[in-house]
Design an enzyme around this catalytic site. Structure first.
Site, mmCIF file in Angstrom:
data_model
loop_
_atom_site.group_PDB
_atom_site.id
_atom_site.type_symbol
_atom_site.label_atom_id
_atom_site.label_comp_id
_atom_site.label_asym_id
_atom_site.label_seq_id
_atom_site.Cartn_x
_atom_site.Cartn_y
_atom_site.Cartn_z
ATOM 1 C CG ASP A 270 32.335 49.989 21.371
ATOM 2 O OD1 ASP A 270 33.512 49.630 21.191
ATOM 3 O OD2 ASP A 270 32.022 51.060 21.925
ATOM 4 C CG ASP A 271 27.384 48.069 21.320
ATOM 5 O OD1 ASP A 271 28.140 48.499 22.214
ATOM 6 O OD2 ASP A 271 26.545 48.769 20.747
ATOM 7 C CG HIS B 72 30.957 48.325 25.612
ATOM 8 N ND1 HIS B 72 31.418 49.617 25.655
ATOM 9 C CD2 HIS B 72 29.842 48.374 24.809
ATOM 10 C CE1 HIS B 72 30.636 50.398 24.916
ATOM 11 N NE2 HIS B 72 29.664 49.673 24.415
ATOM 12 C CG HIS C 277 25.397 48.638 25.780
ATOM 13 N ND1 HIS C 277 24.800 49.860 25.596
ATOM 14 C CD2 HIS C 277 26.487 48.647 24.984
ATOM 15 C CE1 HIS C 277 25.484 50.560 24.717
ATOM 16 N NE2 HIS C 277 26.528 49.850 24.334
ATOM 17 C CG HIS D 114 28.635 50.080 17.289
ATOM 18 N ND1 HIS D 114 29.007 51.281 16.740
ATOM 19 C CD2 HIS D 114 28.479 50.281 18.614
ATOM 20 C CE1 HIS D 114 29.059 52.203 17.708
ATOM 21 N NE2 HIS D 114 28.751 51.623 18.855
HETATM 22 ZN ZN LIG Z 1 28.122 50.310 23.148
#
Ligand SMILES: [Zn+2]
Length: 235
Positions: free
Chosen positions: A49-50, A100, A104, A195
């Site tokens: 993620d991210d 996502h 964020h 991440h």
């Molecule tokens: Zn995230």
């Protein structure tokens, strides 16, 4: 107005926002309704993620390529817009790309209209970079609101949560629990949350660097043992 009426109005005013945010998330996460927490086949699904991040995502893609492992990236729309070449590379190398949110943002702070905008704009950024419409969605922090499931359904998205995480957004937990945690994940469709960017509030900027060093050790061991790496949902 009597004291009771005022108390009832006050209770409603408190309960409605809770129902829309925390309770909606709790009910969805506990019942599993409308979300995927585990893949329904043998193997382990790695999800990141991210990102994309100009340094860490490149290192991660190199690492996955060396081990011939496919993974799923839940990208932040505004970061993806800055690095379309990284999205192209993910797609070309067989990885999945999911949504996502655009910035964020927490679904708890978004109206249904604002949430839809986060989804649609990120979808367009991914589609422009790769030529493929994304169908996977992971809400930041796993926080959902009462509109999350209907919105995802209306756009044909699958909401992917996770079965395991090891707080890899912190350097300390990457150094202490991550590698041992990864070694113990069962090959039963587990979905691991990791991440490739540490710039969000609460994360350590350098955490992805330590995560990558532990992931490298894990992948060397796991691929030597013949562990199967899968995607949460096949293309
Ligand atoms: Zn995230």
């Amino acid at each position: 107005m009597g004291k009771r009426t005022i108390a009832s109005i006050f209770a409603c005013l408190c309960i409605i926002p809770l129902l829309y945010t925390v309770l909606a998330t709790a009910i969805i996460r506990i019942t599993g309704f409308g979300i995927v927490k585990k893949a329904n086949r043998t193997g382990i699904a790695l999800t990141f993620d991210d990102g994309p991040h100009p340094v860490y995502t490149v290192k991660l893609l190199d690492l996955l390529k060396r081990h011939n492992v496919r993974a799923t990236f839940f990208v932040v729309g505004e970061k993806a817009q800055l690095h379309p070449a990284l999205l192209k590379r993910m797609h070309a190398e067989g990885h999945q790309i999911g949504i996502h949110h655009l910035q964020h943002s927490s679904s708890w702070l978004l109206t249904p209209g604002q949430l839809k905008k986060q989804l649609v704009e990120t979808e367009q950024i991914i589609q422009e970079a790769t030529g493929v419409r994304p169908f996977l969605y992971r809400p930041p922090w796993g926080f959902m609101n009462a509109a999350s499931i209907p919105l995802a359904k209306s756009r044909d998205y699958k909401i992917i949560i996770w079965s395991h995480h090891f707080k890899d957004w912190k350097v300390a937990s990457c150094e202490t629990i991550l590698l041992e945690g990864l070694r113990q994940v069962p090959e039963d469709g587990s979905i691991i949350l990791l991440h490739d960017d540490g710039t969000n509030p609460g994360a350590d900027d350098e955490a992805p660097d330590v995560m990558l060093s532990k992931l490298q050790i894990f992948l060397e061991e796991a691929t030597a043992k013949g562990v199967r790496f899968i995607l949460p949902i096949s293309n």
